[in-house]
Design a protein around this motif. Sequence first.
Motif, PDB file in Angstrom:
ATOM      1  N   SER A  12       0.829  -1.193   0.000  1.00  0.00           N
ATOM      2  CA  SER A  12       0.000   0.000   0.000  1.00  0.00           C
ATOM      3  C   SER A  12       0.870   1.252   0.000  1.00  0.00           C
ATOM      4  CB  SER A  12      -0.930   0.015   1.202  1.00  0.00           C
ATOM      5  OG  SER A  12      -0.191   0.116   2.380  1.00  0.00           O
ATOM      6  N   ALA A  13       0.241   2.394  -0.169  1.00  0.00           N
ATOM      7  CA  ALA A  13       0.955   3.660  -0.171  1.00  0.00           C
ATOM      8  C   ALA A  13       0.190   4.644   0.694  1.00  0.00           C
ATOM      9  CB  ALA A  13       1.076   4.201  -1.590  1.00  0.00           C
ATOM     10  N   VAL A  14       0.931   5.458   1.428  1.00  0.00           N
ATOM     11  CA  VAL A  14       0.320   6.515   2.228  1.00  0.00           C
ATOM     12  C   VAL A  14       0.528   7.822   1.495  1.00  0.00           C
ATOM     13  CG1 VAL A  14       0.344   7.729   4.420  1.00  0.00           C
ATOM     14  CG2 VAL A  14       0.719   5.256   4.368  1.00  0.00           C
ATOM     15  N   ILE A  15      -0.550   8.524   1.252  1.00  0.00           N
ATOM     16  CA  ILE A  15      -0.513   9.739   0.444  1.00  0.00           C
ATOM     17  C   ILE A  15      -1.028  10.908   1.283  1.00  0.00           C
ATOM     18  CG2 ILE A  15      -1.358  10.848  -1.656  1.00  0.00           C
ATOM     19  CD1 ILE A  15      -1.887   7.983  -2.728  1.00  0.00           C
ATOM     20  N   SER A  16      -0.244  11.953   1.338  1.00  0.00           N
ATOM     21  CA  SER A  16      -0.627  13.148   2.092  1.00  0.00           C
ATOM     22  C   SER A  16      -0.853  14.295   1.127  1.00  0.00           C
ATOM     23  CB  SER A  16       0.477  13.524   3.091  1.00  0.00           C
ATOM     24  OG  SER A  16       0.740  12.461   3.975  1.00  0.00           O
ATOM     25  N   GLN A  17      -1.958  14.972   1.290  1.00  0.00           N
ATOM     26  CA  GLN A  17      -2.265  16.116   0.448  1.00  0.00           C
ATOM     27  C   GLN A  17      -2.398  17.365   1.301  1.00  0.00           C
ATOM     28  OE1 GLN A  17      -5.340  14.022  -2.553  1.00  0.00           O
ATOM     29  NE2 GLN A  17      -5.214  16.249  -2.807  1.00  0.00           N
ATOM     30  N   LYS A  18      -1.907  18.469   0.742  1.00  0.00           N
ATOM     31  CA  LYS A  18      -2.066  19.766   1.388  1.00  0.00           C
ATOM     32  C   LYS A  18      -2.475  20.796   0.352  1.00  0.00           C
ATOM     33  CE  LYS A  18       1.576  19.213   4.883  1.00  0.00           C
ATOM     34  NZ  LYS A  18       2.854  19.764   5.377  1.00  0.00           N
ATOM     35  N   PRO A  19      -3.364  21.725   0.630  1.00  0.00           N
ATOM     36  CA  PRO A  19      -4.159  21.772   1.849  1.00  0.00           C
ATOM     37  C   PRO A  19      -5.303  20.768   1.804  1.00  0.00           C
ATOM     38  CG  PRO A  19      -4.865  23.488   0.365  1.00  0.00           C
ATOM     39  CD  PRO A  19      -3.710  22.794  -0.309  1.00  0.00           C
ATOM     40  N   SER A  20      -5.877  20.461   2.946  1.00  0.00           N
ATOM     41  CA  SER A  20      -7.026  19.565   2.946  1.00  0.00           C
ATOM     42  C   SER A  20      -8.280  20.291   2.460  1.00  0.00           C
ATOM     43  CB  SER A  20      -7.253  18.995   4.342  1.00  0.00           C
ATOM     44  OG  SER A  20      -7.463  20.045   5.273  1.00  0.00           O
ATOM     45  N   ARG A  21      -8.330  21.574   2.697  1.00  0.00           N
ATOM     46  CA  ARG A  21      -9.431  22.383   2.175  1.00  0.00           C
ATOM     47  C   ARG A  21      -8.991  23.834   2.127  1.00  0.00           C
ATOM     48  NH1 ARG A  21     -14.370  21.558   4.353  1.00  0.00           N
ATOM     49  NH2 ARG A  21     -13.845  19.404   4.868  1.00  0.00           N
ATOM     50  N   ASP A  22      -9.616  24.588   1.238  1.00  0.00           N
ATOM     51  CA  ASP A  22      -9.310  26.008   1.143  1.00  0.00           C
ATOM     52  C   ASP A  22     -10.482  26.729   0.490  1.00  0.00           C
ATOM     53  OD1 ASP A  22      -6.109  27.622   0.439  1.00  0.00           O
ATOM     54  OD2 ASP A  22      -7.947  28.394   1.344  1.00  0.00           O
ATOM     55  N   ILE A  23     -10.607  27.971   0.839  1.00  0.00           N
ATOM     56  CA  ILE A  23     -11.595  28.846   0.223  1.00  0.00           C
ATOM     57  C   ILE A  23     -10.834  29.958  -0.464  1.00  0.00           C
ATOM     58  CG2 ILE A  23     -13.561  30.375   0.614  1.00  0.00           C
ATOM     59  CD1 ILE A  23     -14.160  28.750   3.149  1.00  0.00           C
ATOM     60  N   CYS A  24     -11.090  30.126  -1.747  1.00  0.00           N
ATOM     61  CA  CYS A  24     -10.291  31.054  -2.542  1.00  0.00           C
ATOM     62  C   CYS A  24     -11.180  32.040  -3.278  1.00  0.00           C
ATOM     63  CB  CYS A  24      -9.451  30.287  -3.557  1.00  0.00           C
ATOM     64  SG  CYS A  24      -8.323  29.080  -2.825  1.00  0.00           S
ATOM     65  N   GLN A  25     -10.584  33.154  -3.644  1.00  0.00           N
ATOM     66  CA  GLN A  25     -11.297  34.178  -4.406  1.00  0.00           C
ATOM     67  C   GLN A  25     -11.152  33.904  -5.903  1.00  0.00           C
ATOM     68  OE1 GLN A  25     -13.233  36.609  -3.111  1.00  0.00           O
ATOM     69  NE2 GLN A  25     -12.813  35.704  -1.092  1.00  0.00           N
ATOM     70  N   ARG A  26     -12.162  34.286  -6.610  1.00  0.00           N
ATOM     71  CA  ARG A  26     -12.134  34.179  -8.073  1.00  0.00           C
ATOM     72  C   ARG A  26     -10.906  34.880  -8.637  1.00  0.00           C
ATOM     73  NH1 ARG A  26     -16.578  34.357 -11.960  1.00  0.00           N
ATOM     74  NH2 ARG A  26     -18.013  34.477 -10.196  1.00  0.00           N
ATOM     75  N   GLY A  27     -10.273  34.266  -9.612  1.00  0.00           N
ATOM     76  CA  GLY A  27      -9.129  34.863 -10.290  1.00  0.00           C
ATOM     77  C   GLY A  27      -7.777  34.524  -9.685  1.00  0.00           C
ATOM     78  N   THR A  28      -7.787  33.942  -8.507  1.00  0.00           N
ATOM     79  CA  THR A  28      -6.518  33.557  -7.874  1.00  0.00           C
ATOM     80  C   THR A  28      -6.141  32.134  -8.277  1.00  0.00           C
ATOM     81  OG1 THR A  28      -7.604  32.742  -5.866  1.00  0.00           O
ATOM     82  CG2 THR A  28      -6.997  35.076  -5.928  1.00  0.00           C
ATOM     83  N   SER A  29      -4.974  31.706  -7.834  1.00  0.00           N
ATOM     84  CA  SER A  29      -4.485  30.350  -8.127  1.00  0.00           C
ATOM     85  C   SER A  29      -4.142  29.638  -6.825  1.00  0.00           C
ATOM     86  CB  SER A  29      -3.245  30.406  -9.032  1.00  0.00           C
ATOM     87  OG  SER A  29      -3.560  30.993 -10.274  1.00  0.00           O
ATOM     88  N   LEU A  30      -4.267  28.343  -6.836  1.00  0.00           N
ATOM     89  CA  LEU A  30      -3.959  27.533  -5.654  1.00  0.00           C
ATOM     90  C   LEU A  30      -3.133  26.336  -6.073  1.00  0.00           C
ATOM     91  CD1 LEU A  30      -4.528  26.954  -2.587  1.00  0.00           C
ATOM     92  CD2 LEU A  30      -6.307  25.404  -3.394  1.00  0.00           C
ATOM     93  N   THR A  31      -2.082  26.058  -5.324  1.00  0.00           N
ATOM     94  CA  THR A  31      -1.253  24.883  -5.583  1.00  0.00           C
ATOM     95  C   THR A  31      -1.494  23.832  -4.515  1.00  0.00           C
ATOM     96  OG1 THR A  31       0.444  26.149  -6.744  1.00  0.00           O
ATOM     97  CG2 THR A  31       1.097  24.028  -5.813  1.00  0.00           C
ATOM     98  N   ILE A  32      -1.788  22.639  -4.966  1.00  0.00           N
ATOM     99  CA  ILE A  32      -2.043  21.499  -4.090  1.00  0.00           C
ATOM    100  C   ILE A  32      -0.827  20.587  -4.131  1.00  0.00           C
ATOM    101  CG2 ILE A  32      -3.552  19.535  -3.638  1.00  0.00           C
ATOM    102  CD1 ILE A  32      -5.709  21.089  -5.284  1.00  0.00           C
ATOM    103  N   GLN A  33      -0.393  20.160  -2.965  1.00  0.00           N
ATOM    104  CA  GLN A  33       0.781  19.304  -2.877  1.00  0.00           C
ATOM    105  C   GLN A  33       0.373  17.874  -2.563  1.00  0.00           C
ATOM    106  OE1 GLN A  33       3.417  20.890   0.078  1.00  0.00           O
ATOM    107  NE2 GLN A  33       3.626  22.864  -0.945  1.00  0.00           N
TER     108      GLN A  33
END
Lengths: 116, 115
Positions: free
Chosen positions: B1-22
Amino acid sequence: AQSVTQLDSHVSVSEGTPVLLRCNYSSSYSPSLFWYVQHPNKGLQLLLKYTSAATLVKGINGFEAEFKKSETSFHLTKPSAHMSDAAEYFCVVSDCGDNYGQNFVFGPGTRLSVLP
Amino acid sequence: SAVISQKPSRDICQRGTSLTIQCQVDSQVTMMFWYRQQPGQSLTLIATANQGSEATYESGFVIDKFPISRPNLTFSTLTVSNMSPEDSSIYLCSVGGNRAAGELFFGEGSRLTVL
């Protein structure tokens, strides 16, 4: 091309009664078939998988599924539902040569509700 | 199996911005996959990320909107660019498991809400 149909978008059962979630697939090749479960605000967890071995597959938490090639079905069952089984269930198909999971096709999902 | 961690778990963003998920995996993997799950919907594959090469995008998804990085065999990022409310979804990172079965393992997802 592969496809997956989950005949019920929502299934509601009483605790302690049997669960049946239906899945039919279409595949050009010998498929691998999976059931995944997604609890609220959680990622997906593999329940069970069929990969051309035994047609009756047992998974975690008492779930099992039977591969029926003649019916192109892979229905998920459990003899007795538990409250913790309430979740979204996805049936998934992939080609037998898909060694890395790059060609998974997800069904639309069935939401299982368990009533006390 | 593999353990996978993601960040952020949740976010609220404004229109027109960008978000990077790891996405971080506890073992080296050849392929990493990014899925989108729109509200009440099933999973749709965005792209496949291979280390050392450009990501392969599925129909309907483009690199300018969803740039992906894969700097090594245990890490990937997905950026959602110039966001609109239609981008509100859960974004899931996934990796292949048992080679013979093509099993997939998933992170818990990043729930994005765009206002």
